[in-house]
Each structure stands twice: as C-alpha cells, then as structure tokens.
Design an enzyme around this catalytic site. Structure first.
Site, mmCIF file in Angstrom:
data_model
loop_
_atom_site.group_PDB
_atom_site.id
_atom_site.type_symbol
_atom_site.label_atom_id
_atom_site.label_comp_id
_atom_site.label_asym_id
_atom_site.label_seq_id
_atom_site.Cartn_x
_atom_site.Cartn_y
_atom_site.Cartn_z
ATOM 1 N N ASP A 15 0.844 -1.202 0.000
ATOM 2 C CA ASP A 15 0.000 0.000 0.000
ATOM 3 C C ASP A 15 0.877 1.250 0.000
ATOM 4 O O ASP A 15 2.025 1.208 0.441
ATOM 5 C CB ASP A 15 -0.885 -0.045 1.255
ATOM 6 C CG ASP A 15 -2.045 0.927 1.211
ATOM 7 O OD1 ASP A 15 -2.503 1.268 0.107
ATOM 8 O OD2 ASP A 15 -2.519 1.318 2.303
ATOM 9 N N HIS A 16 0.348 2.357 -0.478
ATOM 10 C CA HIS A 16 1.004 3.678 -0.485
ATOM 11 C C HIS A 16 2.521 3.645 -0.309
ATOM 12 O O HIS A 16 3.028 3.775 0.817
ATOM 13 C CB HIS A 16 0.431 4.545 0.626
ATOM 14 C CG HIS A 16 -0.966 5.005 0.393
ATOM 15 N ND1 HIS A 16 -1.299 5.986 -0.510
ATOM 16 C CD2 HIS A 16 -2.121 4.593 0.951
ATOM 17 C CE1 HIS A 16 -2.612 6.161 -0.493
ATOM 18 N NE2 HIS A 16 -3.135 5.330 0.388
ATOM 19 N N HIS A 22 -9.899 4.404 -1.123
ATOM 20 C CA HIS A 22 -9.118 4.562 0.101
ATOM 21 C C HIS A 22 -9.955 5.315 1.132
ATOM 22 O O HIS A 22 -10.883 6.029 0.797
ATOM 23 C CB HIS A 22 -7.823 5.321 -0.192
ATOM 24 C CG HIS A 22 -6.837 4.510 -0.972
ATOM 25 N ND1 HIS A 22 -5.578 4.224 -0.502
ATOM 26 C CD2 HIS A 22 -6.923 3.895 -2.183
ATOM 27 C CE1 HIS A 22 -4.923 3.487 -1.392
ATOM 28 N NE2 HIS A 22 -5.732 3.276 -2.425
ATOM 29 N N GLY A 23 -9.610 5.129 2.410
ATOM 30 C CA GLY A 23 -10.353 5.809 3.458
ATOM 31 C C GLY A 23 -11.681 5.149 3.751
ATOM 32 O O GLY A 23 -12.693 5.826 3.973
ATOM 33 N N ASN A 79 -10.247 -0.167 0.962
ATOM 34 C CA ASN A 79 -9.187 -0.267 1.965
ATOM 35 C C ASN A 79 -9.703 0.008 3.375
ATOM 36 O O ASN A 79 -10.406 0.999 3.605
ATOM 37 C CB ASN A 79 -8.080 0.747 1.658
ATOM 38 C CG ASN A 79 -7.279 0.392 0.427
ATOM 39 O OD1 ASN A 79 -7.649 -0.473 -0.350
ATOM 40 N ND2 ASN A 79 -6.165 1.072 0.252
ATOM 41 N N THR A 136 -7.459 1.975 9.504
ATOM 42 C CA THR A 136 -7.626 2.586 10.822
ATOM 43 C C THR A 136 -8.533 1.745 11.717
ATOM 44 O O THR A 136 -8.258 1.569 12.912
ATOM 45 C CB THR A 136 -8.200 4.012 10.673
ATOM 46 O OG1 THR A 136 -7.305 4.777 9.860
ATOM 47 C CG2 THR A 136 -8.349 4.686 12.022
#
Length: 292
Positions: free
Chosen positions: A82-83, A208-209, A230, A233
């Site tokens: 990821d990222h 995302h988020g 995704n 958190t």
C-alpha cells in the site's frame, strides 16, 4: 493456493458488482485472521502492507506469514504493498513475493506522477505482479503521510483517463471525497465523480479511506465501479481495544495465548463484517473457475 495477482481479481469484482476487502495487516495474527475470515465466507481477500509495517518486521517475515496462511487456503489471497513512494522498496517487495505493488506519487504534478508511475510499471512487468497508482490528493493521515483538507485535490476524470490509459493498472486510487483515518463529521463523497472516472478509465477503482463510511456509501461506490476498498484505521483500533478490553475484564489472567486469541477473534469478526458488506461472500468459486 499460491498468492494471486490482483489485476484479474479486481477485474472480476468490477465486472460482477462487488468489491474485494483490503486490510492493512499488523502482525501474523491479523494476517491469519483475515484469511480465516475470507475462508469462512468463501471470499477473496487482499492482505496489504504499509511501508512502516515492512520496515518494522522485514520483507522476509511478512511474505512468510502471508504465504503460510495462503498456501493451504482454498480462497484467492493477494499480498499488496500500500502507499509507497520508495522505488527501492517497491522493487524489493515485488522481488520478495508481493503480488501487487502501489506507487503513490500523487503529491507530484501530473506529468511527474505519470513518469514515476511508468517506472513502477516497468517493475511490475519485470516481476509479473499487479500495480496500483494514485492521482489526486486523498486527505487525512496514512502512516507518516499527512494531507490537510485544504491541500486535498479531487481527481479530474479526464486526467484520470489519460493516466490510466498510459499505465494499464490493476487498480486506480483517486480522490473522490473520502479520507484516511477517522472522519470528523460526515464525509462528502462525490458519487458522480466515481461513476464518471470509472466510465472513462474502465479500470477497477481502489477506494481509500474506508474506515467510518456508511453501508449506503459503500454500496453506492461499489455500484459505480469501486472494486477494492481499503480498511486500515478500523483494524488498528480493534487490534488495540480488544487487547485492552480482555485485560480489563480479566485483570488477573496473564496467559498470553488467551489474550492473543481474544484479539484474533475480534479482528476476524471485523474482517468478516467488511468482506460480507462489500459483497465478497461466495465470490471465490466463480473467480477460481474462470482463472483455472
């Protein structure tokens, strides 16, 4: 079964109106729990790794965890980076056994982002792995990356088409109003933008988020072409809170395996909920029959 490439998996998801859940693993226990949840639901799953997690555990350890839990599993499992902004780490992951890699050069101007992404395209082709790239600035906090709301930039659909046409991506990450981390207030997701981008790019969108979005938002995004969602958190909070809750409830129990199992079960329950919510249940057999 061996780890699978993300590209055909997400294409199947986009074509059939569901999304594959992608979770950012923390350790071996969370890795095992996410694959176990996928097995119980007969669903595909994406095990994601942040650069910070790789730096802490090492490439060798992480790939051994995911291969270990996937090799005896009947469902498709992807190991995805990821990222990442570091080309050396991207190539190291592809070489070590990741089956998908992501370059995030979204803070750069369009042409520089595209040029950097083309370099990663070469790496992906060299190792035969899938690739994700990002255009537009997604607000919020993702590991050590911070994008303030005023600095976020929603993705232009026409730019998205140019970007995707040049790269042949497995997944396209873009800014459509979601944010990394927990939301402060109600997110304003641009569903028309999601639909238009997917119409033009014909590339599976990575949303995302995902933590904190409503079921209605997930459904609308999936209906408009989001094929990878995704969750990071939410896992971090369940991982820590389940540990705390067990010790609070049983303060004299110092048997580590009971505590670890409580944490494992809480994470697995969370994974199962998202997999089912995204429509992944019972999707593995159809995908595998096509892939055979």
């Amino acid at each position: 079964m061996p780890l699978v490439n993300m590209k055909p998996l997400l294409r199947d998801a986009m074509d059939n109106g569901y999304a594959v859940a992608a979770f950012n693993l923390v350790d071996y226990g969370t890795t095992k729990a996410m694959v176990a949840a996928a097995e119980e639901l007969n669903a595909p799953v994406i095990c994601q790794t942040s650069t910070k997690t790789i730096q802490y555990w090492s490439h060798k350890e992480i790939v051994s965890w995911v291969r270990t839990v996937a090799e005896d599993s009947p469902v498709p499992v992807v190991l995805h980076l990821d990222h990442c902004k570091d080309l050396a780490m991207i190539e190291a992951c592809a070489k070590a056994g990741w089956t998908s890699i992501m370059i995030d050069a979204s803070e750069l101007p369009f042409e520089e982002n595209l040029e950097m992404s083309k370099r990663v395209r070469d790496i992906a082709e060299k190792y035969g792995v899938g690739m994700e790239a990002e255009l537009g600035q997604i607000m919020g906090v993702e590991d050590d990356m911070h994008v303030a709301e005023e600095d976020s930039v929603l993705t232009d659909p026409e730019d998205a088409q140019r970007f995707c046409d040049a790269l042949d991506l497995s997944a396209f990450a873009c800014a459509v109003g979601t944010a990394h981390g927990f939301y402060h207030g109600d997110p304003v997701v641009d569903f028309d933008r999601i639909k238009r981008i997917n119409e033009l790019t014909k590339t599976p969108m990575a949303l995302h988020g995902g933590t904190g979005l409503s079921d209605e938002t997930f459904l609308k995004a999936i209906e408009r072409g989001s094929a990878k969602i995704n969750i990071s958190t939410n896992l971090k909070h369940v991982f820590v809170q389940s540990f705390v809750d067990y010790h609070t409830a049983k303060p004299t129990d110092f048997e580590p395996l009971r505590l670890i199992d409580a944490q494992y079960q809480a994470c697995k329950t969370m994974f199962s909920g998202f997999i089912e919510k995204f429509g992944g249940k019972d999707r593995a057999p159809a995908y595998l029959s096509k892939a055979a």
